[in-house]
Design an enzyme around this catalytic site. Structure first.
Site, mmCIF file in Angstrom:
data_model
loop_
_atom_site.group_PDB
_atom_site.id
_atom_site.type_symbol
_atom_site.label_atom_id
_atom_site.label_comp_id
_atom_site.label_asym_id
_atom_site.label_seq_id
_atom_site.Cartn_x
_atom_site.Cartn_y
_atom_site.Cartn_z
ATOM 1 N N THR A 10 -6.670 4.304 12.431
ATOM 2 C CA THR A 10 -5.273 4.730 12.487
ATOM 3 C C THR A 10 -5.059 5.853 13.484
ATOM 4 O O THR A 10 -4.153 5.807 14.312
ATOM 5 C CB THR A 10 -4.795 5.186 11.092
ATOM 6 O OG1 THR A 10 -4.984 4.122 10.153
ATOM 7 C CG2 THR A 10 -3.319 5.558 11.126
ATOM 8 N N VAL A 13 -9.081 11.561 16.420
ATOM 9 C CA VAL A 13 -9.150 13.017 16.357
ATOM 10 C C VAL A 13 -9.835 13.530 17.622
ATOM 11 O O VAL A 13 -10.897 13.040 18.002
ATOM 12 C CB VAL A 13 -9.918 13.481 15.107
ATOM 13 C CG1 VAL A 13 -10.006 14.999 15.063
ATOM 14 C CG2 VAL A 13 -9.247 12.955 13.845
ATOM 15 N N ASP A 109 -19.050 7.105 12.086
ATOM 16 C CA ASP A 109 -18.405 8.282 11.512
ATOM 17 C C ASP A 109 -19.128 8.737 10.249
ATOM 18 O O ASP A 109 -19.257 9.942 9.989
ATOM 19 C CB ASP A 109 -16.933 8.006 11.218
ATOM 20 C CG ASP A 109 -16.712 6.777 10.343
ATOM 21 O OD1 ASP A 109 -17.600 5.894 10.296
ATOM 22 O OD2 ASP A 109 -15.639 6.685 9.718
ATOM 23 N N THR A 184 10.672 5.348 -10.683
ATOM 24 C CA THR A 184 9.756 4.451 -9.978
ATOM 25 C C THR A 184 8.908 5.190 -8.947
ATOM 26 O O THR A 184 7.694 4.990 -8.847
ATOM 27 C CB THR A 184 10.542 3.319 -9.295
ATOM 28 O OG1 THR A 184 11.235 2.576 -10.292
ATOM 29 C CG2 THR A 184 9.608 2.390 -8.531
#
Length: 260
Positions: A10, A13, A109, A184
């Site tokens: 996503t 870094v 990682d 909810t």
């Protein structure tokens, strides 16, 4: 100072780090459609934003779980620093034994996190990295990487819940005041947040039993700072853990340095 890059599914870094301190940590979106030049512009802008000249960067290293983008990121870093970066992978000196069925399949990682944690903390230990997926990696008393677990990340779980159910909305991740929700949205938040908290605590209990003692637990990743304070286990949060591991690996694998 080196440029340490951790490319996740996503976010990517980007950090500047040396033995004295971490100078910056920034995140950019991992986008397979971007070219090396576009990534180079992002890296250059990050350096400028933090008032750092490319001449201050002695080299770079990349850890990646998105192999199709490796070439673009490596070329981008080279354009900015003037030096070809190292790529964490098979054949790199790590100083850690990987006791897995197929060591080459372990995410880079996870190995980098384990290297950094082992360098700074007592063994045995468990490293929690909360990103697109949540990983929990175990290192035994002798410093061997012995395995771990991979869980759906918080946002993956939340997006799946909202996307697969017609009446549940897409919501932001916030810690609810109570476990028993009155609407909810609070019910969803409680389920995702506290479900992950108890899942992490439960797995840590099981890992401790298999290790034969309570391990040191270190957490990293963008979402960890929200979840780990809610856990009953003592968990050390370190946002720069992976960058520290990349620095260690850079030193171990460059000819001008000799780290034992």
């Amino acid at each position: 100072m080196i440029l340490a890059i951790d490319m996740g599914n996503t976010n990517t870094v980007v950090g500047g780090i040396d033995e004295k301190k971490t100078y910056f940590i920034e995140r950019v979106t991992t986008d397979r459609s971007r070219t090396d030049t576009e990534y180079a512009v992002s890296f250059k802008n990050i350096l400028e934003m933090n008032h750092i000249s490319p001449s201050q960067i002695e080299g770079a290293i990349l850890s990646s779980v998105v192999p199709p983008l490796n070439t673009a990121i490596l070329r981008a870093a080279e354009k900015v620093t003037g030096r070809m970066p190292l790529l964490v992978g098979s054949g790199m000196k790590t100083g850690i034994n990987i006791l897995m069925d197929n060591p080459k399949t372990v995410g880079s990682d996870m190995i980098v996190d384990a290297v950094a944690a082992s360098h700074e903390h007592p063994l045995p230990l468990v490293v929690i990295d909360m990103g697109t997926a949540t990983t929990m990696s175990a290192v035994d008393q002798k410093g061997n990487y012995i395995g771990g677990v991979i869980l759906p990340g918080l946002k993956v779980s939340l997006d799946s819940l909202s996307g697969k159910t017609a009446q549940l909305p897409y919501i932001s991740l916030e810690v609810p005041e109570k476990t028993i929700g009155k609407n909810t949205i609070d019910c969803m938040r409680a389920g995702i947040i506290y479900g992950n908290v108890d899942m992490i605590d439960g797995i840590l209990d099981r890992m401790a039993a298999e290790l034969g003692c309570e391990p040191t637990v270190i957490a990293t990743g963008g979402l960890a700072r929200f979840i780990t304070p809610l856990c009953r286990h003592k968990i050390i949060y370190d946002d720069a853990l992976l960058l520290k591991g990349l620095l260690i690996l850079y030193r171990k694998n460059t000819a001008e340095h000799n780290w034992k």
